[in-house]
Design an enzyme around this catalytic site. Structure first.
Site, PDB file in Angstrom:
ATOM      1  N   LYS A  63     -12.844   3.900  -0.946  1.00 31.39           N
ATOM      2  CA  LYS A  63     -12.965   2.545  -1.504  1.00 31.39           C
ATOM      3  C   LYS A  63     -14.241   2.471  -2.334  1.00 31.39           C
ATOM      4  O   LYS A  63     -15.309   2.923  -1.888  1.00 31.39           O
ATOM      5  CB  LYS A  63     -13.020   1.505  -0.373  1.00 31.39           C
ATOM      6  N   ASP A 108      -6.509   5.478   5.202  1.00 29.04           N
ATOM      7  CA  ASP A 108      -6.678   4.345   4.276  1.00 29.04           C
ATOM      8  C   ASP A 108      -7.618   3.313   4.912  1.00 29.04           C
ATOM      9  O   ASP A 108      -7.486   2.117   4.687  1.00 29.04           O
ATOM     10  CB  ASP A 108      -5.278   3.742   4.004  1.00 29.04           C
ATOM     11  N   ASP A 152     -10.437   4.021  17.628  1.00 33.77           N
ATOM     12  CA  ASP A 152     -11.298   4.091  16.450  1.00 33.77           C
ATOM     13  C   ASP A 152     -10.966   5.376  15.677  1.00 33.77           C
ATOM     14  O   ASP A 152     -11.055   6.476  16.237  1.00 33.77           O
ATOM     15  CB  ASP A 152     -12.765   4.092  16.906  1.00 33.77           C
ATOM     16  N   SER A 168       0.826  -1.220   0.000  1.00 29.72           N
ATOM     17  CA  SER A 168       0.000   0.000   0.000  1.00 29.72           C
ATOM     18  C   SER A 168       0.852   1.258   0.000  1.00 29.72           C
ATOM     19  O   SER A 168       0.393   2.332  -0.376  1.00 29.72           O
ATOM     20  CB  SER A 168      -0.875   0.064   1.245  1.00 29.72           C
ATOM     21  N   ASP A 189      -4.828   2.600  14.786  1.00 29.90           N
ATOM     22  CA  ASP A 189      -5.327   1.329  14.249  1.00 29.90           C
ATOM     23  C   ASP A 189      -5.364   0.307  15.376  1.00 29.90           C
ATOM     24  O   ASP A 189      -4.479   0.300  16.237  1.00 29.90           O
ATOM     25  CB  ASP A 189      -4.408   0.803  13.115  1.00 29.90           C
ATOM     26  N   ALA A 205      -2.231   0.395  10.164  1.00 30.17           N
ATOM     27  CA  ALA A 205      -1.523  -0.894  10.210  1.00 30.17           C
ATOM     28  C   ALA A 205      -1.531  -1.616   8.856  1.00 30.17           C
ATOM     29  O   ALA A 205      -2.513  -1.529   8.131  1.00 30.17           O
ATOM     30  CB  ALA A 205      -2.176  -1.782  11.278  1.00 30.17           C
ATOM     31  N   PRO A 206      -0.445  -2.302   8.518  1.00 28.16           N
ATOM     32  CA  PRO A 206       0.804  -2.454   9.283  1.00 28.16           C
ATOM     33  C   PRO A 206       1.780  -1.283   9.139  1.00 28.16           C
ATOM     34  O   PRO A 206       2.813  -1.267   9.778  1.00 28.16           O
ATOM     35  CB  PRO A 206       1.405  -3.720   8.678  1.00 28.16           C
ATOM     36  N   GLY A 207       1.473  -0.307   8.256  1.00 32.74           N
ATOM     37  CA  GLY A 207       2.344   0.874   8.275  1.00 32.74           C
ATOM     38  C   GLY A 207       2.919   1.325   6.939  1.00 32.74           C
ATOM     39  O   GLY A 207       3.864   2.110   6.908  1.00 32.74           O
TER      40      GLY A 207
HETATM   41  C1  LIG Z   1      -6.033  -1.138   3.957  1.00 31.45           C
HETATM   42  S1  LIG Z   1      -5.531  -1.271   5.597  1.00 31.45           S
HETATM   43  C2  LIG Z   1      -4.407   0.039   5.776  1.00 31.45           C
HETATM   44  C3  LIG Z   1      -3.078  -0.257   5.206  1.00 31.45           C
HETATM   45  C4  LIG Z   1      -2.081   0.822   5.526  1.00 31.45           C
HETATM   46  N1  LIG Z   1      -2.414   2.097   4.893  1.00 31.45           N
HETATM   47  C5  LIG Z   1      -0.708   0.422   5.059  1.00 31.45           C
HETATM   48  O1  LIG Z   1      -0.189   1.056   4.120  1.00 31.45           O
HETATM   49  O2  LIG Z   1      -0.115  -0.505   5.622  1.00 31.45           O
HETATM   50  C6  LIG Z   1      -6.907  -0.685   6.471  1.00 31.45           C
HETATM   51  C7  LIG Z   1      -6.689  -0.559   7.960  1.00 31.45           C
HETATM   52  O3  LIG Z   1      -7.759   0.211   8.501  1.00 31.45           O
HETATM   53  C8  LIG Z   1      -7.996  -0.230   9.800  1.00 31.45           C
HETATM   54  N2  LIG Z   1      -9.313   0.261  10.208  1.00 31.45           N
HETATM   55  C9  LIG Z   1     -10.512  -0.017   9.668  1.00 31.45           C
HETATM   56  N3  LIG Z   1     -11.485   0.656  10.330  1.00 31.45           N
HETATM   57  C10 LIG Z   1     -10.859   1.378  11.279  1.00 31.45           C
HETATM   58  C11 LIG Z   1     -11.310   2.262  12.278  1.00 31.45           C
HETATM   59  N4  LIG Z   1     -12.597   2.562  12.422  1.00 31.45           N
HETATM   60  N5  LIG Z   1     -10.390   2.852  13.064  1.00 31.45           N
HETATM   61  C12 LIG Z   1      -9.071   2.571  12.938  1.00 31.45           C
HETATM   62  N6  LIG Z   1      -8.606   1.727  12.014  1.00 31.45           N
HETATM   63  C13 LIG Z   1      -9.478   1.139  11.203  1.00 31.45           C
HETATM   64  C14 LIG Z   1      -7.865  -1.744   9.708  1.00 31.45           C
HETATM   65  O4  LIG Z   1      -7.564  -2.298  10.970  1.00 31.45           O
HETATM   66  C15 LIG Z   1      -6.731  -1.902   8.704  1.00 31.45           C
HETATM   67  O5  LIG Z   1      -5.490  -2.084   9.370  1.00 31.45           O
END
Ligand SMILES: C[S@@+](CC[C@H](N)C(=O)[O-])C[C@H]1O[C@@H](n2cnc3c(N)ncnc32)[C@H](O)[C@@H]1O
Length: 349
Positions: A300, A271, A254, A182, A234, A215-217
């Site tokens: 999305k 994201d 959240d 990502s 996250d 996550a993961p970053g």
């Molecule tokens: C597509 S991944 C992100 C990948 C990240 N941008 C990367 O480059 O590694 C989406 C993330 O959004 C988190 N997520 C979804 N809903 C969330 C919320 N309400 N609050 C915090 N994190 C959330 C999920 O746990 C997941 O780790």
């Protein structure tokens, strides 16, 4: 009638077509599209009183689903194997161009032509140079859009309103230390949305950033690379390598409820996999409350009618932003590294 060829990601032809129809209607130009699923481009035939008017009325930057566009000059078919060059040079005649690009649809069958395209560039470029037809400063770019070695479309674009990248694709190398692929989405977004001469201020070291859904970053990695301090939100775990930099604080909260304590945040990036209207409104809230100066986020779009859904989300955001009475800029692009999603930049100006 003129024909424009709009390049897009394979599978997004309907969105690309719906968008050009809508935007051209907005500027009172009327046409229709020809497309096939998964062909990686759309033909737009439009009635224009002056050649190239569409390029004057619409900016490529304002089109989400079009990576690159050309105005078609000629469709050459059944080029003779022993002399492909002459018919092409006949079409080009004495015209002068700023550069030459050999491109093909970004599909699996398109890729089969890549080697030929690379080889064929050499004699064509030489022929044009010999006749002094390639001039650095000329704004018109000559495009050859190849289907195979004997079927080639010829078109033009203008440097002031095209993508600087071959096929409209910015190719980036995956940084091996990044925790997820990502990461390339945010890197490409930086390149696309932020002019290079503004990186020093807008991506300056020491700026503070918040990454929602971090996550993961992969996105946090990009911010850390720019020497920023990052608050990562996250419930999932962040890569150890990032935590060890000392530039990242991780909160398991959240992302929709998190609020920054002081107004010191420059960047908000997001994201989170969530409904696009929910994310859009959250981004408006951050920018309108001045919790951040700029936001880059993904919307999305897993649904069928992506363009129509995006229009609804965008219009709702614009309505919300107008109530703030402030000036803002919202840009949206379906980047090369985006799949069923688009990337946006929102900032107050
Ligand atoms: C597509 S991944 C992100 C990948 C990240 N941008 C990367 O480059 O590694 C989406 C993330 O959004 C988190 N997520 C979804 N809903 C969330 C919320 N309400 N609050 C915090 N994190 C959330 C999920 O746990 C997941 O780790």
């Amino acid at each position: 009638m003129s024909i424009y060829v709009l390049y897009c990601r394979a599978g997004f032809e309907k969105d690309c077509a719906a968008e050009i129809q809508a935007r051209s209607t907005d500027v009172e130009m009327f046409g229709f599209c020809r497309l096939k699923d998964n062909q990686g481009f759309v033909e737009f035939e439009v009635s224009e009183p002056e050649a190239g008017l569409l390029f004057k009325k619409i900016k490529l930057r304002d089109l989400v689903f079009t990576r690159q566009w050309i105005r078609l000059i000629e469709k050459l078919t059944d080029l003779p194997e022993k002399n492909r060059l002459s018919p092409i040079l006949d079409v080009i005649a004495d015209n002068k161009y700023g550069d030459l690009r050999l491109e093909y649809p970004d599909t699996n069958s398109g890729k089969e032509i890549a080697n030929f395209a690379k080889k064929f560039t050499v004699p064509l470029r030489q022929a044009l140079k010999q006749k002094n037809q390639l001039k650095d400063k000329h704004s018109k770019i000559l495009h050859l859009f190849l289907f195979d070695s004997s079927n080639i479309w010829i078109g033009i674009s203008y440097q002031s309103n095209n993508s600087p990248w071959n096929m409209g694709i910015q190719r980036l190398r995956f940084p091996s230390k990044a925790p997820s692929r990502s990461t390339l989405k945010l890197e490409e977004a930086f390149h696309h949305f932020i002019p290079k001469d503004e990186w020093q201020t807008r991506l300056a070291s020491g700026l503070q950033a918040v990454d929602l859904g971090a996550a993961p970053g992969g996105w946090t990695y990009q911010l850390v690379q720019q020497s920023m301090m990052v608050i990562a939100i996250d419930n999932g775990p962040m890569a150890e390598s990032l935590m060890e930099t000392g530039q990242v604080r991780h909160y398991r909260e959240d992302g929709f409820k998190f609020e920054p304590k002081k107004n010191q945040i420059y960047w908000l990036v997001c994201d989170m996999v969530e409904k696009p209207d929910r994310v859009g409104q959250l981004m408006c809230k951050w920018v309108m409350n001045s919790w951040c100066k700029e936001a880059i986020f993904n919307l999305k779009l897993p649904m069928k009618q992506r363009f129509q859904n995006l229009e609804t989300v965008r219009n709702a955001m614009l309505e919300t932003l107008y109530t703030s009475g402030k000036q803002f800029r919202l840009e949206i692009k379906h980047l090369y590294h985006d799949r069923e999603e688009v990337t946006c930049l929102l900032r107050m100006v």
